[in-house]
Structures are given as C-alpha cells and as structure tokens.
Design a protein around this motif. Structure first.
Motif, mmCIF file in Angstrom:
data_model
loop_
_atom_site.group_PDB
_atom_site.id
_atom_site.type_symbol
_atom_site.label_atom_id
_atom_site.label_comp_id
_atom_site.label_asym_id
_atom_site.label_seq_id
_atom_site.Cartn_x
_atom_site.Cartn_y
_atom_site.Cartn_z
ATOM 1 N N UNK A 129 0.834 -1.188 0.000
ATOM 2 C CA UNK A 129 0.000 0.000 0.000
ATOM 3 C C UNK A 129 0.878 1.252 0.000
ATOM 4 N N UNK A 130 0.277 2.347 -0.438
ATOM 5 C CA UNK A 130 0.979 3.631 -0.404
ATOM 6 C C UNK A 130 0.027 4.706 0.090
ATOM 7 N N UNK A 131 0.588 5.657 0.821
ATOM 8 C CA UNK A 131 -0.194 6.767 1.366
ATOM 9 C C UNK A 131 0.573 8.058 1.121
ATOM 10 N N UNK A 132 -0.125 9.089 0.710
ATOM 11 C CA UNK A 132 0.455 10.426 0.668
ATOM 12 C C UNK A 132 -0.514 11.344 1.401
ATOM 13 N N UNK A 133 0.003 12.078 2.367
ATOM 14 C CA UNK A 133 -0.879 12.895 3.202
ATOM 15 C C UNK A 133 -0.192 14.191 3.597
ATOM 16 N N UNK A 134 -1.006 15.143 3.994
ATOM 17 C CA UNK A 134 -0.478 16.407 4.529
ATOM 18 C C UNK A 134 -0.205 16.220 6.010
ATOM 19 N N UNK A 135 1.060 16.206 6.363
ATOM 20 C CA UNK A 135 1.465 16.043 7.759
ATOM 21 C C UNK A 135 2.634 16.993 8.021
ATOM 22 N N UNK A 136 2.469 17.892 8.953
ATOM 23 C CA UNK A 136 3.510 18.863 9.256
ATOM 24 C C UNK A 136 4.745 18.158 9.808
ATOM 25 N N UNK A 137 5.940 18.643 9.474
ATOM 26 C CA UNK A 137 7.169 18.015 9.983
ATOM 27 C C UNK A 137 7.192 17.860 11.496
ATOM 28 N N UNK A 138 6.618 18.809 12.216
ATOM 29 C CA UNK A 138 6.636 18.749 13.676
ATOM 30 C C UNK A 138 5.801 17.593 14.218
#
Length: 232
Positions: A129-138
């Motif tokens: 599976x693959x996921x791409x998401x908006x996740x802040x570095x912090x």
C-alpha cells in the motif's frame, strides 16, 4: 462580356475547391474533438478506478492524487509505503484466502482513517500500500508511531478469530530529501520500508535511500537509517 465570364469562372472554381476541402477538414476537426473528449473520459475513469476488495485507488489513480498533494503542500507532505509482514502465512493459514482478504480490507480501512481527508491511499498490488498525506514536519514522528501501532492491531476474521498482523513502514518527505518529485519520494520510501523490514519501526528515508540499488526488482535498505515509532 466575355472577359467578365473569364474572370468570374476562376473565382467560382476556387470557391468550389475551398468549399470541397472544408467539408472533410470540418469533419476531421469534429472527429478529433470527439476523440479527445473520449480519451479524457477514459483517463478519468482509469484514474478513479477502485480496487474491488479494499475500495482503494489503484496505482494510476493514487499517483495522480499523490502528486497533487506533494505539489500543493510541499514540505508538509509525507509519502508512506506499507508492506504487510508474513502476509503469505496468513493467506495460506487456517483461515485461507478469506482471512487474507479480511486483513487487506482492514489494513485499507486503517490507512484511510490515518491519512484523513487531506490524504490519499492506494493499493499498489498484493499486500503493498501507499499513502500520501499532509502532515507537518513537527507532527511526523508522532503520526508515524501512531500508524505503526494502528497497523499492528489484530484483525478479526470469520468466526471471530483474531489474526496477529504487523507491517513494515517506510516514509519520505520533501524537506529531508530536498524534492517534491513523487517518483523520487516513492523510491526513497520503498527503500526505507525494506531497510526496516520486520523491525516494528517506521523508517524515515534519508538522501542515501534515493540511490539504494535494487535486488530482484526491489530496493534494498542500507544501514544508518532513521527509525521512528515502535509497534505495540
């Protein structure tokens, strides 16, 4: 009178010739427009095609959406590759393919919940599976640790039996690798995933993972990786 006829005749012939040409040209234009529309619809349908077992997007649809996320959110985007550990044992075990299908469906649901409304999940094939998401570095370290723990939860199969599952997780981010090129991020995430295979940890790719050589068509991990999160 005769000269007038001689002048008008060529003009009329030219007009007739141009009109004759315009008919097939117009027809080809209409055909080209219609063909373009059909191709656009076909590409859209292919992009939106869902895996019948998990309901996830296939490789093409996922790639299109993932690229939009990395282009839009840049350093606040994260590409994650997931591979189920010892899935063949589950699929070939007492529960058979029905148990394997249930594990795949449960994994898809968990990944979708984890990615949220600002992410996209795709099934690349088999148990990958693959996921791409908006996740802040912090928040990256915390979110990856949560993902590892979530994927390690047992899955209930037919008859109420619980099947122990685990997954290898590799991640790549633009701020670490210095690029938003999805193909580069995916290659690094894949290499990081295999570097942490069966460790119970998510591995965040570094620049060294971009150039990891492949073994039997898959990328092999190298030492010196950064690991985040521990499975429960």
């Amino acid at each position: 009178m005769a000269s007038t006829v001689r002048v008008q005749a060529p003009i009329g012939q030219r007009a007739l010739f141009i009109t004759t040409l315009a008919v097939p040209l117009t027809g080809w234009t209409v055909h080209a427009v219609s063909l373009h529309r059909k191709l656009t619809v076909a590409r859209r349908e292919l992009s939106d095609r869902r895996d019948p077992l998990t309901g996830l997007l296939g490789r093409d649809g996922y790639t299109t959406r993932a690229r939009q996320i990395t282009d839009r959110y840049g350093d606040s985007s994260l590409v994650v590759f997931v591979d189920l550990d010892r899935f063949k044992e589950i699929n070939d075990g007492r529960g058979g393919h029905a148990a394997g299908d249930r594990v795949l469906a449960a994994t898809a649901q968990r990944l979708t919940a984890w990615a949220g409304s600002r992410g996209v999940v795709g099934r690349l094939g088999g148990d990958e599976f693959a996921v791409t998401a908006r996740i802040a570095p912090a928040r990256r370290e915390l979110r990856l640790a949560q993902l590892v723990t979530l994927l390690a939860q047992p899955v209930e199969v037919d008859g109420g039996a619980l099947v122990d599952v685990a997954a290898s997780v590799g991640a790549a981010s633009p701020d670490v690798l210095g690029t938003t090129d999805l193909s580069v991020l995916q290659r690094a995430a894949d290499a990081a995933m295999y570097a942490g295979k069966h460790t119970g940890r998510a591995v965040l790719a570094g620049p060294q993972h971009i150039t990891v050589p492949s073994i039997n068509g898959r990328r092999a991990g190298r030492p010196g990786t950064s690991t985040l999160g521990r499975a429960a």
